[in-house]
Design a protein around this motif. Sequence first.
Motif, PDB file in Angstrom:
ATOM      1  N   THR A   3      -8.116 -10.850 -27.217  1.00  0.00           N
ATOM      2  CA  THR A   3      -8.901  -9.618 -27.157  1.00  0.00           C
ATOM      3  C   THR A   3      -8.017  -8.516 -26.581  1.00  0.00           C
ATOM      4  O   THR A   3      -7.115  -8.799 -25.789  1.00  0.00           O
ATOM      5  CB  THR A   3     -10.173  -9.783 -26.307  1.00  0.00           C
ATOM      6  N   TRP A 229     -14.304 -14.994 -33.447  1.00  0.00           N
ATOM      7  CA  TRP A 229     -14.505 -15.124 -32.005  1.00  0.00           C
ATOM      8  C   TRP A 229     -15.635 -16.095 -31.687  1.00  0.00           C
ATOM      9  O   TRP A 229     -15.553 -16.888 -30.746  1.00  0.00           O
ATOM     10  CB  TRP A 229     -14.817 -13.751 -31.382  1.00  0.00           C
ATOM     11  N   ILE A 264     -19.238 -10.295 -26.824  1.00  0.00           N
ATOM     12  CA  ILE A 264     -18.093  -9.855 -27.632  1.00  0.00           C
ATOM     13  C   ILE A 264     -18.641  -8.804 -28.578  1.00  0.00           C
ATOM     14  O   ILE A 264     -19.628  -9.041 -29.283  1.00  0.00           O
ATOM     15  CB  ILE A 264     -17.440 -11.041 -28.365  1.00  0.00           C
TER      16      ILE A 264
END
Length: 312
Positions: A3, A229, A264
Motif C-alpha cells: 500500500t 487486497w 482498504i
Amino acid sequence: MKTKGIHHITAMVGDAQENLAFYGKLLGLRFVKKTVNFDDPGTYHFYFGNESGAPGTIITFFPFKGIQKGTVGTGQVGVTAYAIPEGSYLFWQNRLSEHGVSYEETERFGERYIAFEDPHGLKIELVERASGENSRYEIDSITTDVALKGFAGATLYSHEPVETARLLSETFGLKRTKRTETIDRYESDGELGNTVDVAHGNLPIGRPGMGTVHHIAWRADDEADQIEWMKEVNRFGLLTTEVKDRNYFTSIYFHDAGRILHEIATDTPGFDVDEPFESLGESLKLPEQFEVHRGAIEAHVEPITVEKGTLV
Ligand code: ZN
C-alpha cells in the motif's frame, strides 16, 4: 503487494460546528465533503483534507452531539500525526497558543512533535516533514508554506502489537525502519501517511466514543486492486466485508487480532465525483439511495456554518 500508506482516518467526535471550527479553521484543512453516514443517514459525515482531499490527507468525522466520551487505548489508532512544511514549527506553536490550545512537545525517532487534543479529546500531532506537496488551500493566516500537507502517519495502539505489526509488514508491505523498546516504526513508499508507529507495552483498553478513532483506511489504487487486497487479507487469515460503495471510493473492512478496525479504500474516483472541485464541501451531498429522503435528512441534521478559504 504494497500500500502507498494511509488513505484516511475516521473518528467519532462531538458537536459538528466545533469540529468544523477546529479542523476547517484553526488547523486550516479544507472541508471537502458534507454528507451523511451511509450506514446511519441521520448523522453527518464530514471530510477534511488538502485542496482536493487527496488520499493520505483525508480525516473524516462522525459528529454526535452529546455522545459519551471514549477512552483512547488499545484496539484503536491512538494518535493521528500531520505533516507540516519544514520551517513552520514555530508558526504552529504560536497559532495553537493564540487559540488557547495547550500542547506538549515530544520527540521520537529524531523528530520533534507538537502534541495536543482536539475539542473532543482526539489526540493529534504535528511534525515537520520534507516529503509531500504543500496544500494549495489557504484560510485565515494559514498560507501554503505553513499549511498542513496531510498525514505524516499514525500511532497504532494494538491489543496484540506483534500481530498488528505482522499485518503491516506481511500484508500491507510496510517496512520496519526504526525501533525502540516501546515503539516500532513502519514505513511505506508514499509521500504522505507513510510512517506508522506501533506502540508496545501497558496501554489501557480503548473504549469507543467521543474523541476516539473509529478506523484507519489504507490505500488501494482502484477497484481491481482492491479485489487483490481482499484476497491478500484473506490469505493472512482475516475476513473482510464485501466491497461497499462510499461514492468517493469503495471500501472493504476488517478487524485485526489487536482489535483495530482497518479499511482498504480506493484512490478513485475522489471528491469531485458529485460536485465541482471549486465548491467542494459547500452543499449537503447524498448518495443516490438517500436522495428521496433529502427533506427529512436536512430537517434532522443541525445547521452548520462553513467558513471558506482560498484555493491558490
Ligand atoms: Zn473509512
